[in-house]
Design a protein around this motif. Structure first.
Motif, PDB file in Angstrom:
ATOM      1  N   GLN A  98      -8.242   1.017  -9.742  1.00 18.59           N
ATOM      2  CA  GLN A  98      -7.161   1.211  -8.542  1.00 18.59           C
ATOM      3  C   GLN A  98      -8.077   1.641  -7.480  1.00 18.59           C
ATOM      4  N   LYS A  99      -7.641   0.677  -6.378  1.00 23.56           N
ATOM      5  CA  LYS A  99      -8.252   1.078  -5.071  1.00 23.56           C
ATOM      6  C   LYS A  99      -7.633   2.214  -4.359  1.00 23.56           C
ATOM      7  N   VAL A 100      -8.576   3.223  -3.976  1.00 19.09           N
ATOM      8  CA  VAL A 100      -8.058   4.490  -2.957  1.00 19.09           C
ATOM      9  C   VAL A 100      -8.678   4.788  -1.993  1.00 19.09           C
ATOM     10  N   ILE A 103      -4.726   9.546 -11.362  1.00 22.35           N
ATOM     11  CA  ILE A 103      -4.928   8.096 -11.165  1.00 22.35           C
ATOM     12  C   ILE A 103      -5.759   7.339 -12.086  1.00 22.35           C
ATOM     13  N   ASP A 104      -7.000   7.827 -12.256  1.00 21.63           N
ATOM     14  CA  ASP A 104      -8.028   7.286 -13.048  1.00 21.63           C
ATOM     15  C   ASP A 104      -7.555   7.353 -14.414  1.00 21.63           C
ATOM     16  N   ARG A 105      -6.956   8.236 -15.081  1.00 23.84           N
ATOM     17  CA  ARG A 105      -6.311   8.029 -16.328  1.00 23.84           C
ATOM     18  C   ARG A 105      -5.409   7.021 -16.319  1.00 23.84           C
ATOM     19  N   ARG A 106      -4.543   6.933 -15.576  1.00 27.63           N
ATOM     20  CA  ARG A 106      -3.396   5.738 -15.673  1.00 27.63           C
ATOM     21  C   ARG A 106      -3.815   4.749 -15.072  1.00 27.63           C
ATOM     22  N   ALA A 107      -5.012   4.530 -14.528  1.00 26.78           N
ATOM     23  CA  ALA A 107      -5.537   3.218 -14.441  1.00 26.78           C
ATOM     24  C   ALA A 107      -6.430   2.690 -15.557  1.00 26.78           C
ATOM     25  N   GLN A 131       4.103   5.476 -12.177  1.00 30.56           N
ATOM     26  CA  GLN A 131       4.719   4.299 -11.278  1.00 30.56           C
ATOM     27  C   GLN A 131       4.065   3.813 -10.228  1.00 30.56           C
ATOM     28  N   SER A 132       2.925   4.355  -9.711  1.00 30.51           N
ATOM     29  CA  SER A 132       2.234   3.642  -8.443  1.00 30.51           C
ATOM     30  C   SER A 132       1.139   2.800  -8.990  1.00 30.51           C
ATOM     31  N   VAL A 133       0.329   3.345 -10.195  1.00 30.35           N
ATOM     32  CA  VAL A 133      -1.080   2.527 -10.600  1.00 30.35           C
ATOM     33  C   VAL A 133      -0.676   1.101 -10.806  1.00 30.35           C
ATOM     34  N   GLY A 134      -1.440   0.253 -10.279  1.00 31.29           N
ATOM     35  CA  GLY A 134      -1.179  -1.167 -10.425  1.00 31.29           C
ATOM     36  C   GLY A 134      -0.122  -1.879  -9.701  1.00 31.29           C
ATOM     37  N   ILE A 135       0.733  -1.110  -9.160  1.00 27.13           N
ATOM     38  CA  ILE A 135       1.884  -1.697  -8.406  1.00 27.13           C
ATOM     39  C   ILE A 135       1.430  -1.800  -6.830  1.00 27.13           C
ATOM     40  N   PHE A 136       0.676  -0.639  -6.439  1.00 30.50           N
ATOM     41  CA  PHE A 136       0.189  -0.872  -5.065  1.00 30.50           C
ATOM     42  C   PHE A 136      -1.404  -1.157  -5.086  1.00 30.50           C
ATOM     43  N   HIS A 160       0.811  -1.254  -0.033  1.00 26.74           N
ATOM     44  CA  HIS A 160      -0.078  -0.081   0.018  1.00 26.74           C
ATOM     45  C   HIS A 160       0.720   1.191   0.125  1.00 26.74           C
ATOM     46  N   LEU A 161       0.581   2.126  -0.828  1.00 25.99           N
ATOM     47  CA  LEU A 161       1.431   3.510  -0.640  1.00 25.99           C
ATOM     48  C   LEU A 161       0.313   4.595   0.359  1.00 25.99           C
TER      49      LEU A 161
END
Length: 230
Positions: free
Chosen positions: A122-124, A111-115, A91-96, A79-80
């Motif tokens: 992506q859970k936030v 985050i939505d765009r990268r997901a 770098q974070s989306v899909g990793i955390f 988790h971040l």
């Protein structure tokens, strides 16, 4: 005491304290997630924690997390839990598994765009600055309702709940009002149909109070690893 025994013993003690706090508040300890904070912790000590039963690890900074994720391996979740800069979102989306620190609509949109690009949801969590501390990140309480509505409407985010960090205090009871307010706000949002089931609150010095006030996730590092190495 050698290092792996030290970590295993302290992890067991934290779990025992979690269970006792849950029992005091009539809650199921199995519904509370222990996020073990690895900020400033060397890879070998993290591996000892995983060997002792750690399943969820939390890092404050993306650039510190990525090499640790590669080095530790295994099936643990990461988790971040620290502030996320927009230029680190890719770098974070899909990793955390979960990002605890969404505090603006701009960040949520990125985050939505990268997901979407990654083909995932992506859970936030939304970070709330309950104490209105200028030095801390987080949406102010009066802006929370709007940010929850706007974030929950994004197709490639899964808004799971709220997070907060109370002001430092020598007495764990000093954190209680902030935890209680966040729990009350989550209840209000839930009654309004907003998806805020998770409450990430409580650290090494106050996690028992957080559990008593309804935390579903606690973020504990020092109580398991001892003082940070850096």
């Amino acid at each position: 005491m050698i290092m792996h025994e030290f970590i295993a013993t302290h992890l067991l003690r934290v779990r025992e304290r979690m269970a006792a706090a849950a029992e005091r508040s009539g809650r199921d300890p199995g519904r509370i997630t222990l996020v073990i904070v690895t900020k400033g912790v060397a890879d070998d000590r993290i591996r000892h924690a995983v060997a002792a039963g750690a399943t969820v690890l939390g890092e404050n900074r993306v650039q510190e997390a990525l090499p640790k994720i590669k080095a530790v391996g295994g099936s643990v979740q990461w988790h971040l839990i620290g502030h996320l800069q927009r230029n680190k979102v890719k770098q974070s989306v899909g990793i955390f598994e979960m990002i605890h620190s969404v505090d603006s609509l701009d960040l949520a949109h990125e985050i939505d765009r990268r997901a979407e690009q990654a083909g995932i949801r992506q859970k936030v969590l939304i970070q709330v600055n309950e104490a209105r501390e200028p030095s801390k990140h987080g949406v102010l309480p009066e802006g929370l309702d709007a940010l929850v509505r706007q974030t929950s409407a994004l197709l490639h985010l899964s808004l799971e709940g709220l997070m907060t960090i109370p002001p430092p205090s020598d007495n764990p009871e000093g954190s209680r009002p902030f935890f209680r307010r966040l729990a009350e706000k989550a209840e209000q949002l839930g009654q309004a149909g907003m998806p805020v089931c998770e409450l990430s609150m409580g650290m090494s010095n106050d996690f028992e109070v957080a559990i008593e006030e309804g935390a579903t996730m606690i973020r504990v590092g020092t109580a398991i690893f001892g003082p940070r190495e850096e």
